[in-house]
Design a protein around this motif. Structure first.
Motif, PDB file in Angstrom:
ATOM      1  N   LEU A   3      55.875   1.757 -27.239  1.00  0.00           N
ATOM      2  CA  LEU A   3      55.565   1.703 -28.675  1.00  0.00           C
ATOM      3  C   LEU A   3      55.099   3.059 -29.192  1.00  0.00           C
ATOM      4  CD1 LEU A   3      53.826  -1.770 -28.993  1.00  0.00           C
ATOM      5  CD2 LEU A   3      56.036  -1.080 -29.918  1.00  0.00           C
ATOM      6  N   ARG A   4      54.396   3.821 -28.374  1.00  0.00           N
ATOM      7  CA  ARG A   4      53.956   5.152 -28.796  1.00  0.00           C
ATOM      8  C   ARG A   4      55.129   6.104 -28.982  1.00  0.00           C
ATOM      9  NH1 ARG A   4      50.089   4.895 -24.536  1.00  0.00           N
ATOM     10  NH2 ARG A   4      48.293   3.792 -25.330  1.00  0.00           N
ATOM     11  N   ARG A   5      56.212   5.905 -28.226  1.00  0.00           N
ATOM     12  CA  ARG A   5      57.375   6.789 -28.327  1.00  0.00           C
ATOM     13  C   ARG A   5      58.253   6.476 -29.526  1.00  0.00           C
ATOM     14  NH1 ARG A   5      58.206   6.361 -22.215  1.00  0.00           N
ATOM     15  NH2 ARG A   5      59.461   4.588 -22.809  1.00  0.00           N
ATOM     16  N   LEU A   6      58.057   5.354 -30.194  1.00  0.00           N
ATOM     17  CA  LEU A   6      58.875   5.004 -31.347  1.00  0.00           C
ATOM     18  C   LEU A   6      58.551   5.934 -32.515  1.00  0.00           C
ATOM     19  CD1 LEU A   6      58.747   1.111 -31.385  1.00  0.00           C
ATOM     20  CD2 LEU A   6      60.692   2.555 -30.839  1.00  0.00           C
ATOM     21  N   PRO A   7      59.550   6.264 -33.326  1.00  0.00           N
ATOM     22  CA  PRO A   7      59.273   7.098 -34.501  1.00  0.00           C
ATOM     23  C   PRO A   7      58.519   6.298 -35.564  1.00  0.00           C
ATOM     24  CG  PRO A   7      61.573   6.436 -34.463  1.00  0.00           C
ATOM     25  CD  PRO A   7      60.965   5.963 -33.174  1.00  0.00           C
ATOM     26  N   ASP A   8      57.852   7.046 -36.482  1.00  0.00           N
ATOM     27  CA  ASP A   8      57.132   6.366 -37.554  1.00  0.00           C
ATOM     28  C   ASP A   8      58.088   5.629 -38.487  1.00  0.00           C
ATOM     29  OD1 ASP A   8      54.678   7.138 -36.686  1.00  0.00           O
ATOM     30  OD2 ASP A   8      54.580   8.920 -37.957  1.00  0.00           O
ATOM     31  N   ARG A   9      59.211   6.270 -38.794  1.00  0.00           N
ATOM     32  CA  ARG A   9      60.218   5.660 -39.662  1.00  0.00           C
ATOM     33  C   ARG A   9      61.576   5.771 -39.003  1.00  0.00           C
ATOM     34  NH1 ARG A   9      59.033   5.658 -45.588  1.00  0.00           N
ATOM     35  NH2 ARG A   9      56.819   6.051 -45.723  1.00  0.00           N
ATOM     36  N   LEU A  21      45.713 -12.722  -8.586  1.00  0.00           N
ATOM     37  CA  LEU A  21      45.603 -11.261  -8.610  1.00  0.00           C
ATOM     38  C   LEU A  21      46.952 -10.598  -8.869  1.00  0.00           C
ATOM     39  CD1 LEU A  21      43.081 -10.634  -5.690  1.00  0.00           C
ATOM     40  CD2 LEU A  21      42.657 -10.527  -8.158  1.00  0.00           C
ATOM     41  N   ALA A  22      48.016 -11.139  -8.297  1.00  0.00           N
ATOM     42  CA  ALA A  22      49.351 -10.581  -8.526  1.00  0.00           C
ATOM     43  C   ALA A  22      49.758 -10.734  -9.990  1.00  0.00           C
ATOM     44  CB  ALA A  22      50.363 -11.255  -7.607  1.00  0.00           C
ATOM     45  N   LEU A  23      49.528 -11.899 -10.575  1.00  0.00           N
ATOM     46  CA  LEU A  23      49.864 -12.116 -11.984  1.00  0.00           C
ATOM     47  C   LEU A  23      49.030 -11.219 -12.895  1.00  0.00           C
ATOM     48  CD1 LEU A  23      50.325 -15.992 -12.108  1.00  0.00           C
ATOM     49  CD2 LEU A  23      52.076 -14.235 -12.381  1.00  0.00           C
ATOM     50  N   ALA A  24      47.759 -11.031 -12.589  1.00  0.00           N
ATOM     51  CA  ALA A  24      46.913 -10.154 -13.394  1.00  0.00           C
ATOM     52  C   ALA A  24      47.397  -8.706 -13.307  1.00  0.00           C
ATOM     53  CB  ALA A  24      45.463 -10.265 -12.940  1.00  0.00           C
ATOM     54  N   THR A  25      47.795  -8.267 -12.112  1.00  0.00           N
ATOM     55  CA  THR A  25      48.295  -6.904 -11.941  1.00  0.00           C
ATOM     56  C   THR A  25      49.593  -6.700 -12.714  1.00  0.00           C
ATOM     57  OG1 THR A  25      47.291  -6.825  -9.753  1.00  0.00           O
ATOM     58  CG2 THR A  25      48.992  -5.197 -10.222  1.00  0.00           C
ATOM     59  N   VAL A  26      50.498  -7.651 -12.619  1.00  0.00           N
ATOM     60  CA  VAL A  26      51.769  -7.541 -13.335  1.00  0.00           C
ATOM     61  C   VAL A  26      51.529  -7.530 -14.838  1.00  0.00           C
ATOM     62  CG1 VAL A  26      53.894  -8.813 -13.834  1.00  0.00           C
ATOM     63  CG2 VAL A  26      53.164  -8.515 -11.489  1.00  0.00           C
ATOM     64  N   THR A  27      50.600  -8.333 -15.326  1.00  0.00           N
ATOM     65  CA  THR A  27      50.301  -8.366 -16.757  1.00  0.00           C
ATOM     66  C   THR A  27      49.757  -7.030 -17.232  1.00  0.00           C
ATOM     67  OG1 THR A  27      49.845 -10.737 -16.602  1.00  0.00           O
ATOM     68  CG2 THR A  27      49.004  -9.589 -18.541  1.00  0.00           C
ATOM     69  N   VAL A  28      48.843  -6.432 -16.478  1.00  0.00           N
ATOM     70  CA  VAL A  28      48.284  -5.131 -16.852  1.00  0.00           C
ATOM     71  C   VAL A  28      49.373  -4.069 -16.876  1.00  0.00           C
ATOM     72  CG1 VAL A  28      46.745  -3.293 -16.062  1.00  0.00           C
ATOM     73  CG2 VAL A  28      45.936  -5.636 -16.132  1.00  0.00           C
ATOM     74  N   LEU A  29      50.256  -4.064 -15.885  1.00  0.00           N
ATOM     75  CA  LEU A  29      51.335  -3.083 -15.845  1.00  0.00           C
ATOM     76  C   LEU A  29      52.314  -3.272 -16.998  1.00  0.00           C
ATOM     77  CD1 LEU A  29      52.032  -2.916 -12.009  1.00  0.00           C
ATOM     78  CD2 LEU A  29      50.855  -1.230 -13.433  1.00  0.00           C
ATOM     79  N   LEU A  30      52.617  -4.507 -17.360  1.00  0.00           N
ATOM     80  CA  LEU A  30      53.504  -4.760 -18.494  1.00  0.00           C
ATOM     81  C   LEU A  30      52.883  -4.294 -19.806  1.00  0.00           C
ATOM     82  CD1 LEU A  30      54.982  -8.268 -17.685  1.00  0.00           C
ATOM     83  CD2 LEU A  30      56.233  -6.139 -17.938  1.00  0.00           C
ATOM     84  N   ILE A  31      51.592  -4.523 -19.990  1.00  0.00           N
ATOM     85  CA  ILE A  31      50.927  -4.093 -21.220  1.00  0.00           C
ATOM     86  C   ILE A  31      50.936  -2.577 -21.316  1.00  0.00           C
ATOM     87  CG2 ILE A  31      48.666  -3.991 -22.361  1.00  0.00           C
ATOM     88  CD1 ILE A  31      48.211  -6.864 -21.347  1.00  0.00           C
ATOM     89  N   ARG A  32      50.652  -1.888 -20.207  1.00  0.00           N
ATOM     90  CA  ARG A  32      50.671  -0.422 -20.217  1.00  0.00           C
ATOM     91  C   ARG A  32      52.067   0.106 -20.534  1.00  0.00           C
ATOM     92  NH1 ARG A  32      48.523   2.195 -15.103  1.00  0.00           N
ATOM     93  NH2 ARG A  32      48.819   4.007 -16.414  1.00  0.00           N
ATOM     94  N   ASN A  33      53.102  -0.509 -19.952  1.00  0.00           N
ATOM     95  CA  ASN A  33      54.467  -0.074 -20.192  1.00  0.00           C
ATOM     96  C   ASN A  33      54.854  -0.265 -21.654  1.00  0.00           C
ATOM     97  OD1 ASN A  33      57.155   0.588 -20.075  1.00  0.00           O
ATOM     98  ND2 ASN A  33      57.719  -0.990 -18.618  1.00  0.00           N
ATOM     99  N   MET A  34      54.525  -1.415 -22.228  1.00  0.00           N
ATOM    100  CA  MET A  34      54.889  -1.666 -23.621  1.00  0.00           C
ATOM    101  C   MET A  34      54.122  -0.760 -24.572  1.00  0.00           C
ATOM    102  SD  MET A  34      57.364  -3.608 -23.437  1.00  0.00           S
ATOM    103  CE  MET A  34      57.600  -3.757 -25.177  1.00  0.00           C
ATOM    104  N   ASN A  35      52.864  -0.444 -24.279  1.00  0.00           N
ATOM    105  CA  ASN A  35      52.116   0.491 -25.117  1.00  0.00           C
ATOM    106  C   ASN A  35      52.755   1.873 -25.081  1.00  0.00           C
ATOM    107  OD1 ASN A  35      50.177  -1.206 -26.175  1.00  0.00           O
ATOM    108  ND2 ASN A  35      48.789  -0.912 -24.468  1.00  0.00           N
ATOM    109  N   GLN A  71      47.309   7.202 -34.966  1.00  0.00           N
ATOM    110  CA  GLN A  71      47.476   6.741 -33.584  1.00  0.00           C
ATOM    111  C   GLN A  71      47.798   7.913 -32.680  1.00  0.00           C
ATOM    112  OE1 GLN A  71      50.472   3.722 -33.785  1.00  0.00           O
ATOM    113  NE2 GLN A  71      49.008   2.096 -34.247  1.00  0.00           N
ATOM    114  N   ARG A  72      48.650   8.839 -33.125  1.00  0.00           N
ATOM    115  CA  ARG A  72      48.987   9.991 -32.286  1.00  0.00           C
ATOM    116  C   ARG A  72      47.786  10.897 -32.098  1.00  0.00           C
ATOM    117  NH1 ARG A  72      53.716   9.673 -35.138  1.00  0.00           N
ATOM    118  NH2 ARG A  72      53.057  11.223 -36.649  1.00  0.00           N
TER     119      ARG A  72
END
Length: 94
Positions: free
Chosen positions: A48-54, A31-45, A90-91
């Motif tokens: 990635l959304r904050r990156l500029p298009d170019r 459960l701890a590993l699953a929680t950490v994985t979900v939080l890491l995926i949310r953080n990376m998403n 995406q935006r």
């Protein structure tokens, strides 16, 4: 002298009560590993959304004087072969 039945009937597996914490501890770790994985995926998403298009063209000191042409200038924007949305799509969807 021990017979075959007596040897097979003996419990040679040790004390079974000492391993009673292994099941709950394994569940906690999963459960701890699953929680950490979900939080890491949310953080990376979010990152990635904050990156500029170019990104701006980066030139070294030797290229600062010369004019650098945009390699995509004059090209018609075509649909990508995949169904992946572009940056503007995406935006809009988020």
């Amino acid at each position: 002298m021990l017979t075959t039945v007596e040897v097979l009937a003996q419990n040679n597996f040790g004390d079974t009560r000492t391993g009673g914490l292994a099941g709950p501890m394994g569940l906690f770790l999963i459960l701890a590993l699953a929680t950490v994985t979900v939080l890491l995926i949310r953080n990376m998403n979010a990152r990635l959304r904050r990156l500029p298009d170019r990104f701006p063209q980066q030139g070294g000191p030797d290229r600062a004087d010369s004019a650098v042409a945009d390699p995509t200038e004059g090209l018609v924007e075509q649909d990508s072969p995949t169904n992946a949305p572009s940056g503007s799509q995406q935006r809009r969807n988020s």
